[in-house]
Design a protein around this motif. Structure first.
Motif, mmCIF file in Angstrom:
data_model
loop_
_atom_site.group_PDB
_atom_site.id
_atom_site.type_symbol
_atom_site.label_atom_id
_atom_site.label_comp_id
_atom_site.label_asym_id
_atom_site.label_seq_id
_atom_site.Cartn_x
_atom_site.Cartn_y
_atom_site.Cartn_z
ATOM 1 N N ALA A 79 0.828 -1.207 0.000
ATOM 2 C CA ALA A 79 0.000 0.000 0.000
ATOM 3 C C ALA A 79 0.864 1.259 0.000
ATOM 4 O O ALA A 79 0.527 2.256 -0.648
ATOM 5 C CB ALA A 79 -0.921 0.000 1.221
ATOM 6 N N ALA A 80 1.985 1.218 0.707
ATOM 7 C CA ALA A 80 2.894 2.366 0.716
ATOM 8 C C ALA A 80 3.480 2.596 -0.665
ATOM 9 O O ALA A 80 3.619 3.748 -1.111
ATOM 10 C CB ALA A 80 4.005 2.146 1.744
ATOM 11 N N GLU A 81 3.827 1.519 -1.356
ATOM 12 C CA GLU A 81 4.346 1.660 -2.716
ATOM 13 C C GLU A 81 3.306 2.302 -3.631
ATOM 14 O O GLU A 81 3.625 3.205 -4.429
ATOM 15 C CB GLU A 81 4.749 0.293 -3.273
ATOM 16 C CG GLU A 81 5.231 0.368 -4.711
ATOM 17 C CD GLU A 81 5.592 -0.999 -5.296
ATOM 18 O OE1 GLU A 81 5.492 -1.138 -6.527
ATOM 19 O OE2 GLU A 81 5.974 -1.900 -4.517
ATOM 20 N N ALA A 82 2.053 1.858 -3.516
ATOM 21 C CA ALA A 82 0.991 2.433 -4.351
ATOM 22 C C ALA A 82 0.826 3.925 -4.070
ATOM 23 O O ALA A 82 0.627 4.727 -4.997
ATOM 24 C CB ALA A 82 -0.317 1.685 -4.104
ATOM 25 N N GLN A 83 0.923 4.312 -2.802
ATOM 26 C CA GLN A 83 0.790 5.718 -2.458
ATOM 27 C C GLN A 83 1.959 6.528 -3.017
ATOM 28 O O GLN A 83 1.776 7.648 -3.500
ATOM 29 C CB GLN A 83 0.687 5.895 -0.944
ATOM 30 C CG GLN A 83 0.489 7.348 -0.520
ATOM 31 C CD GLN A 83 -0.073 7.471 0.873
ATOM 32 O OE1 GLN A 83 -1.127 6.912 1.178
ATOM 33 N NE2 GLN A 83 0.618 8.206 1.739
#
Length: 835
Positions: A79-83
């Motif tokens: 999720a951090a990568e997507a953000q």
């Protein structure tokens, strides 16, 4: 040499705050998204807001920084990568990041976005910054708020990485990134944006078992707010690049009021000229007026101080009388009747004017939850009158000697609101540099490039449809060309320069000049569209540790952290293989090493904080000749990175919460083991151990959780008449001190070698119930941390955990034994918390 103008960075918790910051002159704003930001209680912006917000900011020449300044758990990496990818696509200018693993991800996944090290990284010394710089390039480092001007100077000018400091707003009493209070007491981690503000609560001081009568002083851990507007010239001379205002939970009126005062202070400093101009500006009369100071204090303050910037003065920072907003002091009540009061104002006191509608609070030294406040109804001569019915004041509780503070000024709030709401936000225009060339009989060439200089890549050119003609009467002079070509109207450009290279006296119809101007602007405006983010195929998975087959598992091993020599002797008698020493006085470390016997090894803990000029503490540790080190901060990692002859363990304070951070630290600092972050519950611990080799880690199975770790010294402030270690008399060495919280729990307070205070949770935390699951992952290193146990209690606790590791006692039995032994109770604490 030109002195650069520093950036003014304002907070924005929502759209109104962003507009207020722009209206008041901010150069940049910082804001959060719903996840991974340290102010989850702010309104924050959504992913859908990002493109419009960044377009608004850039249209007005303002930068936008996204805060991803929390720890990232293993299960959140995707999720951090997507953000990160959404942030890059939206054209965000910079990321403010705490977690080292996330910073590495950001550098690889979103390389176009600047990387700023958050104050949550706890960068307190040049050596700590150097260590982070060795991991990945940085565009900015936000320093810890506990540094003085002299200590900031020690980073060098210019520093290797541009520096940012907080100049205004609320101060955390604990070092940012090192506060575990909300996590330990309420399972609301400050490292996850969920701070419960336990520092703003009242506490009782218990000295040698006796509760000390403190009168109205109850808020022992609540600092006053920061305001260093008078130190702006000094910070500019120190080479600080960015001045940051705290307040993403504050109103747009606060943002506007504070931003415009600091804008005024910066603009008066002579930046953009030589250093002599800054010096001359500093010698002139201050530009900040009493009205400016009043607006700073009125919009929000618990009292304004220069914090640690001016050096150490503990009572100046934290007086203990209140923890809420106060505003300006008005005076002391000399007479009080049913409905009105009179005040005595010290002659030296600059008291703001009072008028009907202003809000006040009566400070009677009582419980702040019970204090009274109201709006003024009327003022007659020297009497301040309140409505006896609608004010709600119980005048039986108002008496001479009570002090009065001003808490609201509706007229000021209205003026500030009108200021930011009605401000004409003029889009920032790009400077346009034009060149005109040609001669009679040939087409005229109009070329130009936006921005400073004459960048070839950005230059565009257009040609006239008809050739230039010889001028009989009115040749195209530079003045004529500037007049016609400078008519840029509503375009995003303004004429910065025009280079007339026409040969001879030339003429071209005005209509053709206008057409050329419009055509060139269209070309340039098209080229000004932001380029799409450079695609990167790197994923967070590429940064994970390589998977390794599990080999035969050795027996679990217990290490013990001791804080006294008798505790060390108890650990030695139990033949503990790894004994950590964490003494207040590191000069006694050599005595601990001298006790070494059998197969036991002695490992020495560094201070949790190292500030500029404090590397001597590390050299003192080296001279004790230990077997290993317990490294607690970035500066220590840098100092010892080449010491392969010592066993090196990274402690909990390095905030290892995911496998990318673990790999980064282990490889860069040559660590043998890493302590699992105390922010993780059992599920998150198991996720971490499943994503990285379990042999890398050590887990603290029993401890008194360190709550606050503070530069603020409670001993000096409330147990001495001094202001620092130089004149406090060292009460920390003479007394056993606890703080009692609102629910009656006692918490042990201790000082370290740097006079920094740590408040330890009075209830011991045990992870015994989770031992089988942890052992099943392959984890083999477990730690027991002692606090103030006497030798008998230390020996019993050590034996219990040795029996747990060897299977001679079951987890439930151990928990019952520990609960019976611990005077102040036991908890499963953060390991059992559900998030």
């Amino acid at each position: 040499m030109i002195t650069p103008t520093p950036e003014l960075l304002s907070p924005a918790g929502n759209w109104d705050c962003a507009r207020a910051a722009v209206a008041a002159g901010a150069d940049a704003i910082f804001f959060g998204l719903p996840a991974f930001n340290a102010r989850l209680r702010a309104d924050n912006f959504t992913d859908e807001d990002l493109p419009a917000l960044m377009a608004f900011l850039h249209q007005h020449g303002v930068k936008g920084f996204v805060t991803m300044n929390t720890l990232i758990f293993t299960g959140e990496l995707e999720a951090a990568e997507a953000q990160l990818r959404k942030i890059a696509a939206a054209g965000v200018d910079a990321l403010i990041i705490q977690d080292l693993g996330l910073a590495k991800m950001a550098r690889e996944i979103a390389p176009e976005v600047e990387l700023h090290a958050s104050t949550q990284m706890t960068i307190t010394a040049p050596e700590g910054l150097a260590f982070v710089e060795s991991l990945f390039p940085l565009e900015r480092a936000v320093l810890a708020r506990e540094l003085s001007l002299k200590e900031i100077d020690r980073f060098g000018q210019p520093a290797s990485t541009p520096l940012e400091v907080f100049v205004h707003g609320a101060l955390c009493v604990a070092y940012s990134g090192q506060c575990l209070t909300s996590e330990s007491l309420g399972q609301r981690s400050a490292n996850r944006g969920e701070c419960a503000q336990a520092c703003r609560m009242p506490y009782e001081l218990v000295v040698d078992g006796e509760t000390k009568d403190m009168g109205e002083v109850r808020y022992l851990l609540s600092p006053q707010d920061l305001a260093v507007v008078d130190l702006i010239p000094d910070l500019i001379r120190s080479g600080v690049k960015s001045f940051k205002i705290e307040g993403r939970l504050k109103s747009p009126e606060y943002v506007a009021a504070v931003t415009r005062v600091y804008r005024k202070a910066i603009d008066a400093c002579g930046c953009g000229g030589p250093p002599q101009a800054v010096e001359a500006a500093a010698r002139r009369e201050p530009v900040i007026t009493p009205t400016d100071r009043y607006s700073l204090e009125m919009t929000f303050s618990r009292g304004l101080t220069t914090g640690w910037m001016g050096g150490t003065d503990h009572p100046y920072l934290t007086h203990g009388r209140f923890g809420k907003k106060r505003g300006p002091f008005l005076g002391t009540i000399t007479e009080a009747q049913n409905g009105w009061i009179r005040l005595d104002v010290p002659p030296s006191q600059q008291v703001p004017p009072l008028k009907p509608g202003d809000g006040v609070v009566f400070d009677a030294g009582e419980n702040r939850d019970l204090e009274q406040g109201a709006s003024i109804w009327k003022i007659e001569n020297d009497r301040i009158i309140f409505h006896r019915t609608y004010s709600g004041i119980n005048f039986d509780r108002i008496r001479p000697g009570v002090t009065l503070y001003k808490t609201s000024d509706p007229a000021l709030e209205s003026e500030i609101r009108r200021f930011w709401q009605n401000a004409r936000l003029t889009p920032k225009r790009t400077p346009l540099h034009l060149t005109v060339s040609g001669k009679p009989g040939e087409a005229m060439i109009l070329s130009g490039c936006p921005g400073p200089g004459q960048a070839v890549a950005a230059r565009r050119e257009v040609h006239s449809a008809t050739p230039l003609q010889p001028a009989a009467k009115h040749p195209l002079t530079a003045e004529t060309l500037e007049k016609q070509l400078g008519r840029l109207g509503d375009t995003p450009f303004e004429l910065a320069s025009l280079d007339n290279r026409l040969e001879g006296d030339c003429h071209l119809p005005v209509s053709e000049l206008n057409r050329l101007r419009r055509q060139l602007v269209e070309l340039l405006a098209g080229s000004e569209e932001p380029a799409a983010p450079r695609a990167t195929s790197v994923s967070h998975r590429d940064l994970l540790p390589p998977s390794t087959p599990r080999s035969a598992l050795p027996a679990p091993r217990l290490s013990v952290l001791c804080r006294t020599l008798p505790q060390v002797e108890a650990a030695l008698s139990a033949e503990i293989p790894t004994i950590y020493c964490d003494f207040e006085d590191p000069r006694r470390y050599k005595d601990a090493v001298a006790l070494r016997a059998g197969s036991s090894t002695i490992h020495l803990a560094t201070p949790r904080i190292i500030k500029p000029g404090e590397l001597g503490y590390l050299k003192l540790i080296e001279r004790a000749e230990p077997d290993g080190l317990l490294l607690r901060n970035l500066a220590a990692l840098h100092h010892y990175r080449d010491r392969s002859d010592l066993v090196k363990t990274g402690d909990f304070s390095l905030n290892v919460a995911n496998p990318i951070t673990a790999r980064l630290l282990r490889e860069a600092a040559g660590l043998d083991r890493l302590t699992v972050s105390y922010d993780l519950n059992i599920g998150q611990v198991l996720d971490l151990l499943g994503a990285a080799p379990a042999g890398w880690f050590e887990l603290t199975l029993h401890q008194h959780m360190p709550l606050f770790h503070m530069e603020h010294c409670v001993f000096c402030t409330f147990m001495s008449s001094g202001t620092s270690y130089k004149d406090c008399g060292r009460p920390c060495e003479k007394h056993v001190v606890h703080l009692r919280d609102r629910v009656g729990q006692l918490h042990r307070l201790q000082a370290d070698v740097g006079c920094r205070n740590t408040l330890f949770n009075g209830r011991a935390q045990t992870g015994a119930r989770f031992f089988p699951a942890l052992q099943g992952t392959g984890l083999r290193h477990f730690r027991l941390e002692l606090l103030d146990e006497d030798p008998a209690a230390a020996e019993k606790t050590i034996r219990l955990y040795l029996d747990l590791l060897t299977g001679r006692i079951q987890p439930g039995e151990l928990a019952a034994e520990v609960a019976a032994q611990e005077k102040l109770g036991v908890t499963e604490g953060t390991l059992a918390s559900a998030r």
